[in-house]
Design a protein around this motif. Structure first.
Motif, PDB file in Angstrom:
ATOM      1  N   LEU A 108     -10.859   6.429  -6.898  1.00 52.67           N
ATOM      2  CA  LEU A 108     -11.970   6.299  -7.841  1.00 52.67           C
ATOM      3  C   LEU A 108     -12.149   7.576  -8.639  1.00 52.67           C
ATOM      4  CD1 LEU A 108     -14.557   4.586  -5.438  1.00 52.67           C
ATOM      5  CD2 LEU A 108     -12.723   3.522  -6.773  1.00 52.67           C
ATOM      6  N   ASP A 109     -12.556   7.396  -9.911  1.00 50.33           N
ATOM      7  CA  ASP A 109     -12.844   8.566 -10.747  1.00 50.33           C
ATOM      8  C   ASP A 109     -14.291   8.997 -10.538  1.00 50.33           C
ATOM      9  OD1 ASP A 109     -14.394   6.719 -12.092  1.00 50.33           O
ATOM     10  OD2 ASP A 109     -12.980   6.454 -13.753  1.00 50.33           O
ATOM     11  N   ASP A 110     -14.739   9.937 -11.385  1.00 53.84           N
ATOM     12  CA  ASP A 110     -16.092  10.473 -11.226  1.00 53.84           C
ATOM     13  C   ASP A 110     -17.164   9.419 -11.443  1.00 53.84           C
ATOM     14  OD1 ASP A 110     -14.981  12.893 -10.714  1.00 53.84           O
ATOM     15  OD2 ASP A 110     -15.166  13.635 -12.780  1.00 53.84           O
ATOM     16  N   ARG A 111     -16.855   8.399 -12.240  1.00 52.78           N
ATOM     17  CA  ARG A 111     -17.822   7.324 -12.511  1.00 52.78           C
ATOM     18  C   ARG A 111     -17.776   6.225 -11.440  1.00 52.78           C
ATOM     19  NH1 ARG A 111     -15.146   8.310 -17.179  1.00 52.78           N
ATOM     20  NH2 ARG A 111     -13.973   6.362 -16.950  1.00 52.78           N
ATOM     21  N   GLY A 112     -16.873   6.357 -10.458  1.00 53.11           N
ATOM     22  CA  GLY A 112     -16.765   5.351  -9.399  1.00 53.11           C
ATOM     23  C   GLY A 112     -15.898   4.186  -9.766  1.00 53.11           C
ATOM     24  N   ALA A 113     -15.182   4.315 -10.886  1.00 53.95           N
ATOM     25  CA  ALA A 113     -14.285   3.225 -11.288  1.00 53.95           C
ATOM     26  C   ALA A 113     -12.882   3.481 -10.736  1.00 53.95           C
ATOM     27  CB  ALA A 113     -14.245   3.117 -12.807  1.00 53.95           C
ATOM     28  N   ILE A 114     -12.128   2.412 -10.544  1.00 53.19           N
ATOM     29  CA  ILE A 114     -10.768   2.540 -10.020  1.00 53.19           C
ATOM     30  C   ILE A 114      -9.880   3.133 -11.096  1.00 53.19           C
ATOM     31  CG2 ILE A 114      -8.747   1.289  -9.170  1.00 53.19           C
ATOM     32  CD1 ILE A 114     -10.631  -0.812  -8.024  1.00 53.19           C
ATOM     33  N   SER A 115      -9.206   4.250 -10.743  1.00 53.48           N
ATOM     34  CA  SER A 115      -8.282   4.876 -11.699  1.00 53.48           C
ATOM     35  C   SER A 115      -6.833   4.722 -11.247  1.00 53.48           C
ATOM     36  CB  SER A 115      -8.620   6.358 -11.853  1.00 53.48           C
ATOM     37  OG  SER A 115      -8.487   7.031 -10.604  1.00 53.48           O
ATOM     38  N   HIS A 116      -6.598   4.758  -9.953  1.00 54.08           N
ATOM     39  CA  HIS A 116      -5.246   4.658  -9.405  1.00 54.08           C
ATOM     40  C   HIS A 116      -5.313   3.981  -8.038  1.00 54.08           C
ATOM     41  CE1 HIS A 116      -5.229   8.116 -12.190  1.00 54.08           C
ATOM     42  NE2 HIS A 116      -3.964   7.760 -12.452  1.00 54.08           N
ATOM     43  N   TYR A 117      -4.127   3.692  -7.504  1.00 47.95           N
ATOM     44  CA  TYR A 117      -4.005   3.181  -6.132  1.00 47.95           C
ATOM     45  C   TYR A 117      -3.015   4.059  -5.382  1.00 47.95           C
ATOM     46  CZ  TYR A 117      -6.213  -1.093  -7.837  1.00 47.95           C
ATOM     47  OH  TYR A 117      -7.088  -1.998  -8.389  1.00 47.95           O
ATOM     48  N   ILE A 118      -3.326   4.308  -4.133  1.00 45.15           N
ATOM     49  CA  ILE A 118      -2.396   5.030  -3.279  1.00 45.15           C
ATOM     50  C   ILE A 118      -1.927   4.084  -2.173  1.00 45.15           C
ATOM     51  CG2 ILE A 118      -4.291   5.994  -1.868  1.00 45.15           C
ATOM     52  CD1 ILE A 118      -2.445   8.438  -1.389  1.00 45.15           C
ATOM     53  N   GLY A 119      -0.616   4.034  -2.016  1.00 47.22           N
ATOM     54  CA  GLY A 119      -0.048   3.156  -1.003  1.00 47.22           C
ATOM     55  C   GLY A 119       0.722   3.948   0.043  1.00 47.22           C
ATOM     56  N   MET A 120       0.585   3.567   1.277  1.00 46.68           N
ATOM     57  CA  MET A 120       1.310   4.200   2.387  1.00 46.68           C
ATOM     58  C   MET A 120       1.932   3.090   3.235  1.00 46.68           C
ATOM     59  SD  MET A 120      -1.599   7.017   3.398  1.00 46.68           S
ATOM     60  CE  MET A 120      -2.894   5.820   3.073  1.00 46.68           C
ATOM     61  N   HIS A 121       3.223   3.228   3.484  1.00 46.24           N
ATOM     62  CA  HIS A 121       3.842   2.193   4.302  1.00 46.24           C
ATOM     63  C   HIS A 121       4.937   2.779   5.189  1.00 46.24           C
ATOM     64  CE1 HIS A 121       6.980   1.983   1.103  1.00 46.24           C
ATOM     65  NE2 HIS A 121       7.752   1.470   2.072  1.00 46.24           N
ATOM     66  N   ARG A 122       5.203   2.041   6.283  1.00 49.09           N
ATOM     67  CA  ARG A 122       6.236   2.424   7.237  1.00 49.09           C
ATOM     68  C   ARG A 122       7.184   1.254   7.430  1.00 49.09           C
ATOM     69  NH1 ARG A 122       4.691   2.669  12.180  1.00 49.09           N
ATOM     70  NH2 ARG A 122       2.786   1.457  11.865  1.00 49.09           N
ATOM     71  N   ASP A 123       8.418   1.563   7.732  1.00 51.61           N
ATOM     72  CA  ASP A 123       9.403   0.534   8.085  1.00 51.61           C
ATOM     73  C   ASP A 123       9.213   0.204   9.557  1.00 51.61           C
ATOM     74  OD1 ASP A 123      11.517  -1.086   8.647  1.00 51.61           O
ATOM     75  OD2 ASP A 123      13.071   0.235   7.817  1.00 51.61           O
ATOM     76  N   VAL A 124       8.666  -0.983   9.822  1.00 49.54           N
ATOM     77  CA  VAL A 124       8.387  -1.384  11.214  1.00 49.54           C
ATOM     78  C   VAL A 124       9.316  -2.517  11.646  1.00 49.54           C
ATOM     79  CG1 VAL A 124       5.976  -0.634  11.146  1.00 49.54           C
ATOM     80  CG2 VAL A 124       6.570  -2.957  10.404  1.00 49.54           C
ATOM     81  N   THR A 125      10.472  -2.594  11.010  1.00 43.99           N
ATOM     82  CA  THR A 125      11.402  -3.673  11.329  1.00 43.99           C
ATOM     83  C   THR A 125      11.821  -3.628  12.791  1.00 43.99           C
ATOM     84  OG1 THR A 125      12.233  -3.564   9.059  1.00 43.99           O
ATOM     85  CG2 THR A 125      13.568  -4.766  10.653  1.00 43.99           C
ATOM     86  N   LEU A 126      12.221  -2.439  13.261  1.00 41.57           N
ATOM     87  CA  LEU A 126      12.679  -2.320  14.648  1.00 41.57           C
ATOM     88  C   LEU A 126      11.540  -2.581  15.635  1.00 41.57           C
ATOM     89  CD1 LEU A 126      15.032   0.803  14.438  1.00 41.57           C
ATOM     90  CD2 LEU A 126      15.655  -1.635  14.494  1.00 41.57           C
ATOM     91  N   ALA A 127      10.343  -2.069  15.307  1.00 39.52           N
ATOM     92  CA  ALA A 127       9.192  -2.314  16.188  1.00 39.52           C
ATOM     93  C   ALA A 127       8.863  -3.800  16.232  1.00 39.52           C
ATOM     94  CB  ALA A 127       7.984  -1.516  15.711  1.00 39.52           C
ATOM     95  N   HIS A 128       8.929  -4.447  15.038  1.00 38.95           N
ATOM     96  CA  HIS A 128       8.681  -5.894  14.988  1.00 38.95           C
ATOM     97  C   HIS A 128       9.741  -6.647  15.790  1.00 38.95           C
ATOM     98  CE1 HIS A 128       7.671  -9.844  13.452  1.00 38.95           C
ATOM     99  NE2 HIS A 128       8.937  -9.995  13.048  1.00 38.95           N
ATOM    100  N   TYR A 129      10.987  -6.206  15.677  1.00 38.05           N
ATOM    101  CA  TYR A 129      12.074  -6.841  16.431  1.00 38.05           C
ATOM    102  C   TYR A 129      11.822  -6.732  17.932  1.00 38.05           C
ATOM    103  CZ  TYR A 129      16.726  -7.621  18.389  1.00 38.05           C
ATOM    104  OH  TYR A 129      17.773  -8.079  19.154  1.00 38.05           O
ATOM    105  N   ALA A 130      11.447  -5.536  18.368  1.00 42.83           N
ATOM    106  CA  ALA A 130      11.180  -5.344  19.801  1.00 42.83           C
ATOM    107  C   ALA A 130       9.993  -6.181  20.259  1.00 42.83           C
ATOM    108  CB  ALA A 130      10.919  -3.857  20.081  1.00 42.83           C
ATOM    109  N   GLU A 131       8.947  -6.224  19.427  1.00 38.40           N
ATOM    110  CA  GLU A 131       7.764  -7.022  19.777  1.00 38.40           C
ATOM    111  C   GLU A 131       8.109  -8.505  19.871  1.00 38.40           C
ATOM    112  OE1 GLU A 131       3.243  -7.930  18.076  1.00 38.40           O
ATOM    113  OE2 GLU A 131       4.556  -6.503  17.071  1.00 38.40           O
ATOM    114  N   GLN A 132       8.917  -8.971  18.895  1.00 41.89           N
ATOM    115  CA  GLN A 132       9.313 -10.375  18.929  1.00 41.89           C
ATOM    116  C   GLN A 132      10.189 -10.682  20.127  1.00 41.89           C
ATOM    117  OE1 GLN A 132       6.860 -11.534  16.713  1.00 41.89           O
ATOM    118  NE2 GLN A 132       8.422 -13.133  16.708  1.00 41.89           N
ATOM    119  N   GLN A 133      11.054  -9.718  20.484  1.00 37.90           N
ATOM    120  CA  GLN A 133      11.887  -9.921  21.678  1.00 37.90           C
ATOM    121  C   GLN A 133      11.020 -10.073  22.919  1.00 37.90           C
ATOM    122  OE1 GLN A 133      14.953 -10.923  20.661  1.00 37.90           O
ATOM    123  NE2 GLN A 133      15.941  -9.497  22.063  1.00 37.90           N
ATOM    124  N   VAL A 134       9.999  -9.234  23.008  1.00 40.74           N
ATOM    125  CA  VAL A 134       9.079  -9.332  24.150  1.00 40.74           C
ATOM    126  C   VAL A 134       8.354 -10.679  24.136  1.00 40.74           C
ATOM    127  CG1 VAL A 134       6.980  -8.379  25.190  1.00 40.74           C
ATOM    128  CG2 VAL A 134       8.776  -6.842  24.359  1.00 40.74           C
TER     129      VAL A 134
END
Length: 545
Positions: free
Chosen positions: A139-165
């Motif tokens: 948000l900018d100073d006026r409280g309006a959306i100016s940008h987006y920040i994204g954070m992500h991880r590759d959880v393929t192996l964790a998902h694979y292990a979870e599905q195996q379980v």
């Protein structure tokens, strides 16, 4: 931009630095101080923190066009800054992600809320991977959306292990539920943590909230001290049979129980560095009732033949003993007369005394001959005996006689009984004599109500059996005599065998270290109560004739 800003970032972000980042890192409008020096954190440190973060970070404009990526973003996706900056985040998306997820994503962040979820993304080389993604509006100073920040991880192996379980869990559950044997896992506090469909069926069939606890109690009674030893040594058991008496449609049922203890490591955070384990018991309960009923039918046929032969031998034995008893009475009188004559020293009676002596001698020889003719009853093996099972067999043997005499049997067994040590045939003969005594009493009195009540109970360390009838009962002044040889309350009974049935019954009970008595409180006929010590409290029983 500062000199510490990465080279590829210089000139590529089309917005002013001040629009995105302040010169100093702040939280809630307050500058962060660097310890005692009371200095604000430099902007370059913030850039380094984002650049070196182990999570893929990207900053986009309001239309999701990528303005910034860090090194972890390149490591995860394979795209460097020159290849991806200016492109839309949708370049990473794979068509297998449902459109509804993207709709939910945009609907959430457009309302200035943080969205978190999983998407299927595609790397630069075309490989798909599962991204655990968090997007937050900036948000900018006026409280309006100016940008987006994204954070992500590759959880393929964790998902694979979870599905195996999960797959392994579903496989195990499928196997357990497909098993025709009831299975249940209990923890060290005897709480059920896992069961299968067959076990759930037992809950309704046996009308028990937790059948496992019922079976464990029965096994503990049956195994005695051995049960505690098995627990201490974590030693399993196999094919321990539990017989359950039921008044329902299924009647008596037999179950074969096996158990194995196993250990599982505790997974709570408290034990991450100090490993701890928990003990569990896998209990299997197999309904073997159909097999035992088939065996029972064959056994009843064998028992009929065997008991008929033994009864024939006992009949001959009792007849001879009765004859000897009848002969012994006049011989005792002759002996008394001879002693009187000897004391009087009357010479005139000498021929009579000699004659009486000859008669006595012949009588003693006759008794000795009869004694040699008395058949011996074979020794009986001493084995663990379930009295519910034995009484059930005796009632099946007597089913025809009950029908012929119009007698109703009220069978009231304790659902589970501990074993006693004894000779099965002798115990069958004991209950046969008591049932014969009850039937004869009701027939003799022409009782309108013709009921025999047979019940089993547990009293402390004793197994108790009650055999009651609706006959005329036994007068109080005769109860102490009914166990004497040849005493009978039926004066019209003919034959030398009269009065030996209860004598034989008391003898068998004594051989098993038990007690038999007539219940003085029973008013509607006669009730015999027999007590036997439980197997675990009886080291040895001497069974002899």
């Amino acid at each position: 931009m500062t000199k510490s800003t990465p080279d590829y970032l210089q000139g590529q972000i089309e917005i002013e630095t001040a629009d995105i980042l302040s010169p100093a890192l702040s939280v809630n409008g307050q500058a962060l101080k660097s310890g005692k020096a009371s200095k604000t954190l430099p902007f370059s440190l913030f850039v380094k923190a984002v650049e070196q973060a182990p999570v893929a970070i990207s900053i986009t404009d309001k239309k999701a066009n990528i303005l910034y990526i860090n090194q972890a973003f390149t490591d995860v996706t394979g795209y460097n800054a020159a290849e991806i900056l200016g492109q839309n985040e949708s370049a990473l998306s794979d068509k297998s992600t449902p459109r509804q997820i993207y709709y939910d994503l945009w609907h959430t962040i457009s309302r200035k809320q943080v969205w978190h979820g999983q998407l299927v993304n595609r790397q630069k080389m075309g490989q798909r991977y599962l991204a655990d993604l968090t997007i937050a509006p900036m948000l900018d100073d006026r409280g309006a959306i100016s940008h987006y920040i994204g954070m992500h991880r590759d959880v393929t192996l964790a998902h694979y292990a979870e599905q195996q379980v999960n797959n392994q869990k579903q496989l195990i559950e499928s196997v357990l539920n497909a098993s025709p044997v009831a299975m249940v896992v209990l923890d060290c506090d005897k709480r059920v943590v896992l069961d299968n469909q067959m076990y759930k069926m037992l809950i309704s069939e046996l009308d028990k909230k937790e059948p496992a606890l019922f079976f464990l109690e029965a096994l503990e009674q049956d195994m005695g001290d051995l049960w505690g030893d098995n627990i201490d040594r974590q030693q399993g058991f196999a094919n321990r049979e539990v017989r359950i008496e039921s008044a329902g449609l299924k009647g008596t049922r037999w179950f074969s129980c096996s158990g194995n203890w196993f250990i599982e490591n505790d997974v709570c955070a408290d034990t991450f560095f100090a490993r701890q384990s928990k003990d569990y018991l896998l209990l299997t309960i197999n309904d073997i009732s159909p097999l035992r009923r088939q065996q029972e039918k064959l056994q009843i046929q064998t028992l009929r033949t065997m008991l008929a032969e033994e009864e024939h031998i006992r009949s001959i034995r009792e007849t001879l003993l009765g004859a000897m008893h009848q002969i012994r009475q006049p011989l005792n009188q002759i002996n008394a007369a001879m002693q009187i004559m000897t004391q009087r020293n009357d010479a005139n009676n000498s021929p009579i005394r000699d004659l009486l002596g000859q008669v006595q001698k012949m009588g003693e020889e006759t008794l000795a001959t009869l004694q040699r003719c008395v058949p011996e009853i074979p020794e009986s093996a001493v084995v663990p005996v379930n009295l519910n099972q034995l009484l059930h067999e005796v009632m099946l043997l007597y089913s025809t006689k009950f029908l012929a005499n119009g007698i109703v049997v009220d069978w009231l067994p304790n659902p589970v009984l501990p074993n006693i040590l004894g000779a099965e045939n002798k115990l069958r003969m004991l209950f046969k004599q008591l049932i014969d005594n009850a039937v004869n009493a009701m027939n003799r009195a022409s009782s309108q109500e013709r009921i025999i009540k047979i019940s089993t109970t547990i009293e402390h360390d004793w197994v108790c059996v009650s055999v009651a009838d609706s006959g005329p009962g036994i007068p109080a002044n005769q109860r102490s005599k009914v166990f004497e040889p040849f005493f009978t309350t039926n004066q019209s009974t003919a034959g030398v065998q009269a009065g030996m049935g209860l004598v034989m019954s008391k003898e068998i009970v004594n051989q098993h270290n038990g007690m038999i008595e007539i219940d003085p409180q029973y008013k509607n006929g006669c009730s015999f109560k027999i007590r036997f010590p439980c197997q675990k409290n009886l080291a040895m029983v001497n069974i002899h004739e």
